[in-house]
Design an enzyme around this catalytic site. Structure first.
Site, short mmCIF file in Angstrom:
data_model
loop_
_atom_site.label_atom_id
_atom_site.label_comp_id
_atom_site.label_asym_id
_atom_site.label_seq_id
_atom_site.Cartn_x
_atom_site.Cartn_y
_atom_site.Cartn_z
N ASP A 131 7.99 -7.21 10.60
CA ASP A 131 9.06 -7.81 9.79
C ASP A 131 10.39 -7.81 10.54
OD1 ASP A 131 10.07 -9.03 7.54
OD2 ASP A 131 10.44 -7.16 6.46
N TRP A 154 16.78 -10.35 12.99
CA TRP A 154 17.08 -10.00 14.38
C TRP A 154 17.71 -11.20 15.10
CZ3 TRP A 154 15.38 -12.12 19.00
CH2 TRP A 154 15.78 -11.43 20.14
N SER A 185 1.83 -14.20 5.52
CA SER A 185 1.27 -13.83 4.21
C SER A 185 1.02 -15.08 3.36
CB SER A 185 2.25 -12.90 3.48
OG SER A 185 3.37 -13.63 3.01
N GLU A 189 2.25 -15.53 0.62
CA GLU A 189 3.56 -15.85 0.03
C GLU A 189 4.46 -16.58 1.04
OE1 GLU A 189 2.20 -12.74 -0.30
OE2 GLU A 189 1.75 -12.78 -2.45
N ASN A 190 4.20 -16.42 2.33
CA ASN A 190 5.05 -17.06 3.34
C ASN A 190 4.96 -18.59 3.32
OD1 ASN A 190 4.60 -14.37 5.77
ND2 ASN A 190 6.25 -14.67 4.30
N TRP A 191 3.92 -19.14 2.65
CA TRP A 191 3.85 -20.62 2.53
C TRP A 191 5.03 -21.15 1.74
CZ3 TRP A 191 0.69 -22.81 5.79
CH2 TRP A 191 -0.54 -22.22 6.14
N ARG A 200 8.08 -20.58 2.24
CA ARG A 200 9.29 -20.73 3.08
C ARG A 200 9.55 -22.21 3.39
NH1 ARG A 200 9.82 -15.62 7.15
NH2 ARG A 200 9.42 -14.03 5.57
N ARG A 235 5.80 -0.41 9.42
CA ARG A 235 6.57 -1.59 9.05
C ARG A 235 7.89 -1.55 9.80
NH1 ARG A 235 7.04 -5.04 3.61
NH2 ARG A 235 8.51 -6.56 4.40
N LEU A 287 5.00 -2.67 0.88
CA LEU A 287 3.77 -3.14 1.53
C LEU A 287 3.65 -4.66 1.52
CD1 LEU A 287 1.18 -0.45 0.36
CD2 LEU A 287 2.02 -0.81 2.69
C1 IPE Z 1 5.75 -9.50 5.12
O1 IPE Z 1 7.05 -9.84 5.44
C2 IPE Z 1 4.79 -10.49 5.69
C3 IPE Z 1 4.64 -10.48 7.13
C4 IPE Z 1 5.20 -9.63 7.95
C5 IPE Z 1 3.77 -11.48 7.68
P1 IPE Z 1 7.97 -10.68 4.42
O2 IPE Z 1 9.28 -10.83 5.07
O3 IPE Z 1 7.26 -11.94 4.05
O4 IPE Z 1 8.00 -9.73 3.17
P2 IPE Z 1 9.12 -9.55 2.04
O5 IPE Z 1 9.40 -10.91 1.47
O6 IPE Z 1 10.33 -8.97 2.71
O7 IPE Z 1 8.52 -8.60 1.06
C1 IPE Z 2 8.53 -11.50 9.84
O1 IPE Z 2 9.88 -11.75 9.97
C2 IPE Z 2 7.67 -12.68 10.20
C3 IPE Z 2 7.03 -13.34 9.06
C4 IPE Z 2 7.06 -12.93 7.82
C5 IPE Z 2 6.30 -14.55 9.34
P1 IPE Z 2 10.72 -12.46 8.83
O2 IPE Z 2 10.64 -13.94 9.04
O3 IPE Z 2 10.27 -12.01 7.50
O4 IPE Z 2 12.16 -11.96 9.14
P2 IPE Z 2 13.23 -11.42 8.08
O5 IPE Z 2 12.55 -10.31 7.34
O6 IPE Z 2 13.58 -12.57 7.19
O7 IPE Z 2 14.37 -10.94 8.91
MG MG Z 3 10.81 -10.48 6.28
#
Ligand code: IPE
Ligand code: IPE
Ligand code: MG
Length: 256
Positions: A21, A26, A66, A68-70, A72, A189, A196
């Site tokens: 994460d 960063w 994840s 949930e990342n879809w 974004r 993490r 988690l």
């Molecule tokens: C968790 O990070 C998923 C991955 C590292 C792939 P997220 O950035 O998506 O999680 P939240 O939204 O902070 O919980």
């Molecule tokens: C983790 O970094 C990578 C993925 C979840 C794909 P983030 O993209 O969540 O970065 P932050 O947490 O927003 O800084």
């Molecule tokens: Mg993140």
């Protein structure tokens, strides 16, 4: 400094799982766009993967994307999918040289065709490797994994292959994405978040947790060593008492 497995004591994790994460934060802290953090994160993936393989870690699970990342923005998702594709192609020599077997876990069918094709190709190319298993969690969500497992289990019950009375804690494991890999001993993490985020909820029941403050692009060998040192100092009781644990063997230096 080059560390060896023995530097971390007798308690060394066989399976490490990492929630990578903080890429976006960063990059922003450097005055760059978020996606540059994802790009730089690939260098951490390479460094941590090769270091874990060198130290003899059996399994490394990396949470890369994840379910949930879809949600974004489309541009970020499409950048990540392209990055995944190029990662899978570019890192093949590293996987081959280090005898690493790569597999994907998650709702892989949701990945774009081109990324899925490179994943399948890399899985095939590394299938014969008997060194570390690198599991990439892609379109992964623990609740989805458990729902998928429950559906498959229900289908077996309906088909008469399994009786409800024969369902025990461990039965469910057989229906998870990768049942042969043991539970993670250590879940790391980065970026300081204490959650988690839908990662390995069933498998991490008794994992030791370690949160590192820096973003993933800054997590390299020394930061991994710090996590291993922390793990080495833990006592895992699994709900029992310390007195239930097998007595510690005297170290060669003791009793001299
Ligand atoms: C968790 O990070 C998923 C991955 C590292 C792939 P997220 O950035 O998506 O999680 P939240 O939204 O902070 O919980
Ligand atoms: C983790 O970094 C990578 C993925 C979840 C794909 P983030 O993209 O969540 O970065 P932050 O947490 O927003 O800084
Ligand atoms: Mg993140």
């Amino acid at each position: 400094m080059c560390k060896e497995r023995s530097d971390f004591g007798d308690d060394f994790p066989e399976h490490i799982a990492i929630i990578m994460d903080g890429n976006g934060r960063w990059a922003k802290s450097q005055g760059w766009k978020r996606v540059r953090g994802h790009q730089e994160g690939v260098n951490s993936v390479r460094a941590i993967t090769t270091e874990c393989a060198r130290l003899g870690v059996k399994s490394l699970t990396l949470y890369a994307f994840s379910v949930e990342n879809w949600k974004r923005p489309k541009a970020e998702v499409s950048f990540l999918m392209k990055l995944l594709r190029s990662f899978l192609v570019d890192e093949r020599p590293t996987l081959m040289e280090n005898n690493i077997r790569l597999i994907g876990i998650g709702r892989l069918e949701d990945l774009p065709d081109e990324s899925l094709a490179e994943l399948r190709e890399t899985e095939l190319m590394t299938a014969g490797h008997d060194g570390m298993k690198l599991r990439l969690a892609l379109s992964y969500g623990s609740r989805s994994e458990l729902a998928d497992a429950a559906r498959a289990l229900a289908e077996d019950v309906v088909a008469g292959k399994l009786a409800p009375k024969d369902i025990h804690d461990e039965t469910l494991r057989d229906y998870l994405y990768d049942p042969t890999t043991a539970d993670p001993d250590l879940v790391i993490r980065t970026a300081g978040e204490m959650r988690l985020s839908n990662f390995l909820l069933w498998q991490a029941s008794y994992s030791e947790l370690y949160v590192a403050p820096m973003g993933w692009p800054e997590f390299r060998e020394p930061e991994l060593h710090a996590a291993l040192e922390s793990y080495g100092g833990r006592t895992r009781k699994y709900g029992g008492l310390v007195s239930d644990l097998p007595p510690e063997q005297p170290s060669p230096s003791q009793g001299r």
